[in-house]
Write a protein that holds these residues in place. Structure first.
Motif, PDB file in Angstrom:
ATOM      1  N   PHE A 212       0.825  -1.206   0.000  1.00  8.62           N
ATOM      2  CA  PHE A 212       0.000   0.000   0.000  1.00  8.62           C
ATOM      3  C   PHE A 212       0.861   1.258   0.000  1.00  8.62           C
ATOM      4  O   PHE A 212       0.482   2.285  -0.559  1.00  8.62           O
ATOM      5  N   GLY A 213       2.034   1.159   0.643  1.00  4.12           N
ATOM      6  CA  GLY A 213       2.952   2.300   0.621  1.00  4.12           C
ATOM      7  C   GLY A 213       3.450   2.610  -0.774  1.00  4.12           C
ATOM      8  O   GLY A 213       3.721   3.774  -1.102  1.00  4.12           O
ATOM      9  N   ILE A 214       3.566   1.593  -1.621  1.00  3.38           N
ATOM     10  CA  ILE A 214       3.989   1.808  -3.009  1.00  3.38           C
ATOM     11  C   ILE A 214       2.844   2.357  -3.851  1.00  3.38           C
ATOM     12  O   ILE A 214       3.035   3.247  -4.691  1.00  3.38           O
ATOM     13  N   LEU A 215       1.619   1.877  -3.615  1.00  2.12           N
ATOM     14  CA  LEU A 215       0.469   2.358  -4.387  1.00  2.12           C
ATOM     15  C   LEU A 215       0.093   3.787  -4.007  1.00  2.12           C
ATOM     16  O   LEU A 215      -0.331   4.580  -4.860  1.00  2.12           O
ATOM     17  N   GLY A 216       0.232   4.124  -2.722  1.00  8.54           N
ATOM     18  CA  GLY A 216      -0.228   5.417  -2.234  1.00  8.54           C
ATOM     19  C   GLY A 216       0.322   6.627  -2.968  1.00  8.54           C
ATOM     20  O   GLY A 216      -0.438   7.553  -3.308  1.00  8.54           O
ATOM     21  N   PRO A 217       1.630   6.704  -3.249  1.00  8.44           N
ATOM     22  CA  PRO A 217       2.172   7.881  -3.936  1.00  8.44           C
ATOM     23  C   PRO A 217       1.583   8.098  -5.327  1.00  8.44           C
ATOM     24  O   PRO A 217       1.639   9.212  -5.851  1.00  8.44           O
ATOM     25  N   PHE A 218       1.055   7.053  -5.936  1.00  2.91           N
ATOM     26  CA  PHE A 218       0.397   7.193  -7.230  1.00  2.91           C
ATOM     27  C   PHE A 218      -1.092   7.501  -7.053  1.00  2.91           C
ATOM     28  O   PHE A 218      -1.644   8.353  -7.749  1.00  2.91           O
ATOM     29  N   TRP A 219      -1.729   6.822  -6.091  1.00  3.31           N
ATOM     30  CA  TRP A 219      -3.177   6.950  -5.934  1.00  3.31           C
ATOM     31  C   TRP A 219      -3.577   8.332  -5.445  1.00  3.31           C
ATOM     32  O   TRP A 219      -4.478   8.960  -6.006  1.00  3.31           O
ATOM     33  N   TRP A 220      -2.933   8.841  -4.390  1.00  6.43           N
ATOM     34  CA  TRP A 220      -3.378  10.087  -3.767  1.00  6.43           C
ATOM     35  C   TRP A 220      -3.265  11.280  -4.718  1.00  6.43           C
ATOM     36  O   TRP A 220      -4.249  12.032  -4.883  1.00  6.43           O
ATOM     37  N   PRO A 221      -2.136  11.527  -5.384  1.00 11.56           N
ATOM     38  CA  PRO A 221      -2.101  12.639  -6.344  1.00 11.56           C
ATOM     39  C   PRO A 221      -3.077  12.444  -7.506  1.00 11.56           C
ATOM     40  O   PRO A 221      -3.708  13.400  -7.957  1.00 11.56           O
ATOM     41  N   ALA A 222      -3.206  11.200  -8.000  1.00 10.57           N
ATOM     42  CA  ALA A 222      -4.118  10.954  -9.119  1.00 10.57           C
ATOM     43  C   ALA A 222      -5.560  11.218  -8.709  1.00 10.57           C
ATOM     44  O   ALA A 222      -6.344  11.789  -9.480  1.00 10.57           O
ATOM     45  N   TRP A 223      -5.931  10.801  -7.513  1.00 13.37           N
ATOM     46  CA  TRP A 223      -7.303  10.998  -7.021  1.00 13.37           C
ATOM     47  C   TRP A 223      -7.623  12.476  -6.916  1.00 13.37           C
ATOM     48  O   TRP A 223      -8.678  12.931  -7.390  1.00 13.37           O
ATOM     49  N   ASN A 224      -6.733  13.239  -6.310  1.00 12.79           N
ATOM     50  CA  ASN A 224      -6.981  14.671  -6.133  1.00 12.79           C
ATOM     51  C   ASN A 224      -6.901  15.446  -7.448  1.00 12.79           C
ATOM     52  O   ASN A 224      -7.599  16.445  -7.627  1.00 12.79           O
ATOM     53  N   ALA A 225      -6.033  15.006  -8.362  1.00  3.82           N
ATOM     54  CA  ALA A 225      -5.927  15.678  -9.658  1.00  3.82           C
ATOM     55  C   ALA A 225      -7.087  15.304 -10.576  1.00  3.82           C
ATOM     56  O   ALA A 225      -7.452  16.070 -11.471  1.00  3.82           O
ATOM     57  N   PHE A 226      -7.677  14.125 -10.370  1.00  4.62           N
ATOM     58  CA  PHE A 226      -8.791  13.686 -11.205  1.00  4.62           C
ATOM     59  C   PHE A 226     -10.094  14.380 -10.827  1.00  4.62           C
ATOM     60  O   PHE A 226     -10.936  14.666 -11.692  1.00  4.62           O
ATOM     61  N   LEU A 227     -10.277  14.692  -9.547  1.00  6.94           N
ATOM     62  CA  LEU A 227     -11.535  15.287  -9.092  1.00  6.94           C
ATOM     63  C   LEU A 227     -11.910  16.567  -9.835  1.00  6.94           C
ATOM     64  O   LEU A 227     -13.077  16.729 -10.221  1.00  6.94           O
ATOM     65  N   PRO A 228     -10.986  17.524 -10.085  1.00  4.74           N
ATOM     66  CA  PRO A 228     -11.385  18.729 -10.818  1.00  4.74           C
ATOM     67  C   PRO A 228     -11.880  18.454 -12.238  1.00  4.74           C
ATOM     68  O   PRO A 228     -12.558  19.309 -12.817  1.00  4.74           O
ATOM     69  N   SER A 229     -11.559  17.295 -12.819  1.00 10.33           N
ATOM     70  CA  SER A 229     -12.074  16.969 -14.143  1.00 10.33           C
ATOM     71  C   SER A 229     -13.434  16.288 -14.079  1.00 10.33           C
ATOM     72  O   SER A 229     -14.041  15.990 -15.108  1.00 10.33           O
ATOM     73  N   VAL A 230     -13.918  16.058 -12.844  1.00 16.54           N
ATOM     74  CA  VAL A 230     -15.207  15.400 -12.653  1.00 16.54           C
ATOM     75  C   VAL A 230     -16.313  16.409 -12.354  1.00 16.54           C
ATOM     76  O   VAL A 230     -17.479  16.166 -12.647  1.00 16.54           O
ATOM     77  N   VAL A 231     -15.974  17.559 -11.766  1.00 18.21           N
ATOM     78  CA  VAL A 231     -16.986  18.550 -11.379  1.00 18.21           C
ATOM     79  C   VAL A 231     -16.611  19.921 -11.945  1.00 18.21           C
ATOM     80  O   VAL A 231     -15.453  20.172 -12.307  1.00 18.21           O
ATOM     81  N   ASP A 232     -17.601  20.797 -12.000  1.00 18.52           N
ATOM     82  CA  ASP A 232     -17.347  22.174 -12.413  1.00 18.52           C
ATOM     83  C   ASP A 232     -16.503  22.878 -11.349  1.00 18.52           C
ATOM     84  O   ASP A 232     -16.625  22.580 -10.151  1.00 18.52           O
ATOM     85  N   PRO A 233     -15.661  23.846 -11.739  1.00 16.89           N
ATOM     86  CA  PRO A 233     -14.737  24.477 -10.781  1.00 16.89           C
ATOM     87  C   PRO A 233     -15.412  25.099  -9.576  1.00 16.89           C
ATOM     88  O   PRO A 233     -14.880  25.036  -8.465  1.00 16.89           O
ATOM     89  N   ASP A 234     -16.594  25.709  -9.763  1.00 15.89           N
ATOM     90  CA  ASP A 234     -17.245  26.380  -8.638  1.00 15.89           C
ATOM     91  C   ASP A 234     -17.894  25.405  -7.653  1.00 15.89           C
ATOM     92  O   ASP A 234     -18.432  25.821  -6.629  1.00 15.89           O
ATOM     93  N   LEU A 235     -17.840  24.112  -7.957  1.00 19.75           N
ATOM     94  CA  LEU A 235     -18.425  23.103  -7.078  1.00 19.75           C
ATOM     95  C   LEU A 235     -17.363  22.265  -6.364  1.00 19.75           C
ATOM     96  O   LEU A 235     -17.689  21.252  -5.739  1.00 19.75           O
TER      97      LEU A 235
END
Length: 428
Positions: free
Chosen positions: A120-143
């Motif tokens: 999980f320590g190896i997966l985490g450095p990829f998952w956490w930035p990808a998750w947070n960077a992916f969210l803005p492409s899922v919703v409008d900026p003001d939301l």
């Protein structure tokens, strides 16, 4: 006669891609809540781990982020973040499932838990930035603030359901087999994620030029030299230290010093999580009334004021009193904790250029992993050499440090002009 007013739903629920993303992540969070409860029980009860071993277990999970984090951030900004998230979910399912499989074969050991933590320590450095960077492409900026609050609401609900469901599963099928629930939740989450279609057509690679080191440098520069980015990074890093410190000592403290049963410990943690639930619900109101900066400051203040009842808990008190004493840090600090977390998340996502989101989260994540390793080892060392109760005193004092830092940081005016900054230059 005036018709009754119908409650107005948040606009975020009209974003179908977000609803799919939210459903998958919520299911995964419930499973992870069960694991968060069950894994320490496996370590302490099934495998008889010491405070020092619990600290090492936590440190092993955090250490790979130090070595991989910066390179992972560049990778996240180059590939499809959606495909990367799906791949990490599937690999996480396999890792979690390995624990009950090993137990069934009679080979489960602390070394097995260390190996899972390392995975999980190896997966985490990829998952956490990808998750947070992916969210803005899922919703409008003001939301973004509202989207983060809904996801944190789901996470906070798992703080109630996780210990409750985890306690039931541990009693009925045993701690190791209860982890099958989490493995299945990762598979369901990956299935939902595969149906999400990003808002603006997520790119699969960047058009940037430059070496790997140059791209890493761009992320580090923005994360640590920009005053507001730095002000967002430091409180989270301090909290990472004391969260890891807590995981090394609190479960053993509850069981061995205060003497609560596994069931009562689960009840205390479930009650504690109600603060996280309420905080995630009212966070948008805090943001509307106080602004992002006000929400962050109030949240950090409540976190700092919350943990001292744990020090008072002891064997001579009735069990129901100890349950309440362990519930109070979450009811107060959890309430404030999710508000400041949502504020810091929305602030970072709104001020960071999209092409650098992965690297900024990865750069901050490396510091966070350093602090997690240090906190886990410090908690284990203090708990084993000085005592578990003194360790809890240190922990309680430490949670006030982020608020003291924030008082003299740019966070006090952080909400001003954030939207325009996201479109501005990324590097200086």
């Amino acid at each position: 006669m005036r018709p009754a007013r119908r409650p107005r739903l948040s606009a975020i629920w009209g974003q179908k891609r977000f609803v799919r993303f939210w459903l998958g992540e919520s299911i995964s969070m419930i499973g992870s809540g069960v694991s968060d409860f069950a894994v320490p029980v496996v370590a302490v009860i099934t495998l008889h781990a010491t405070p020092g071993q619990m600290g090492v277990l936590r440190a092993v999970g955090a250490a790979p982020g130090i070595l991989l984090g910066l390179f992972a951030g560049v990778w996240v900004d180059r590939v499809s973040r959606q495909r990367l998230l799906i791949a990490t979910e599937l690999m996480a399912a396999a890792l979690v499932a390995s624990v009950p499989v090993s137990y069934a074969m009679g080979s489960l050991s602390l070394a097995q838990l260390f190996a899972v933590a390392l995975g999980f320590g190896i997966l985490g450095p990829f998952w956490w930035p990808a998750w947070n960077a992916f969210l803005p492409s899922v919703v409008d900026p003001d939301l973004l603030f509202d989207a983060n609050s809904k996801l944190v609401f789901s996470w906070s609900v798992t703080g109630v359901t996780g210990p409750g469901v985890g306690g039931i599963l541990v009693k009925t099928v045993g701690a190791p087999f209860s982890l099958l629930f989490d493995a299945g939740s990762f598979l369901v989450s990956a299935s939902f994620l595969a149906t999400v279609r990003p808002r603006a057509g997520e790119r699969t690679e960047t058009d940037e030029t430059g070496t790997m080191l140059a791209r890493i440098r761009d992320g580090l520069r923005l994360t640590f030299l920009d005053p507001i980015q730095r002000a967002v990074t430091i409180p989270r890093a301090i909290l990472d230290f004391f969260d890891a410190f807590s995981l090394s000592v609190v479960v053993i403290y509850v069981i061995r010093v205060v003497g609560l049963s596994i069931g009562l410990m689960g009840l205390a943690f479930a009650l504690s999580a109600m603060g996280f639930v309420v905080g995630s619900v009212v966070a948008p109101r805090f943001e509307r009334r106080l602004g992002v900066q006000g929400a962050i400051m109030w949240g950090l203040a409540l976190v700092g004021a919350s943990p001292y009842t744990m020090v008072v808990a002891n064997r001579v008190l009735p069990s129901w009193v100890n349950v309440l004493l362990f519930a109070m840090p979450g009811l107060i600090g959890g309430f404030g904790g999710v508000i400041q977390h949502i504020g810091l998340q929305a602030l970072r996502q709104s001020i960071t250029p999209e092409r650098l989101l992965g690297r900024v989260y990865a750069s901050a994540g490396v510091l966070g992993h350093v602090m997690m390793v240090a906190g886990a080892l410090a908690g284990g060392f203090i708990g084993e050499t000085v005592g578990l109760r003194p360790a809890v005193v240190v922990l309680s004092l430490g949670y006030g440090i982020p608020f003291l830092y924030a008082l003299s940081s740019p966070l006090r005016t952080a909400g001003e002009g954030t939207r325009s900054r996201r479109q501005g230059p990324a590097e200086g």
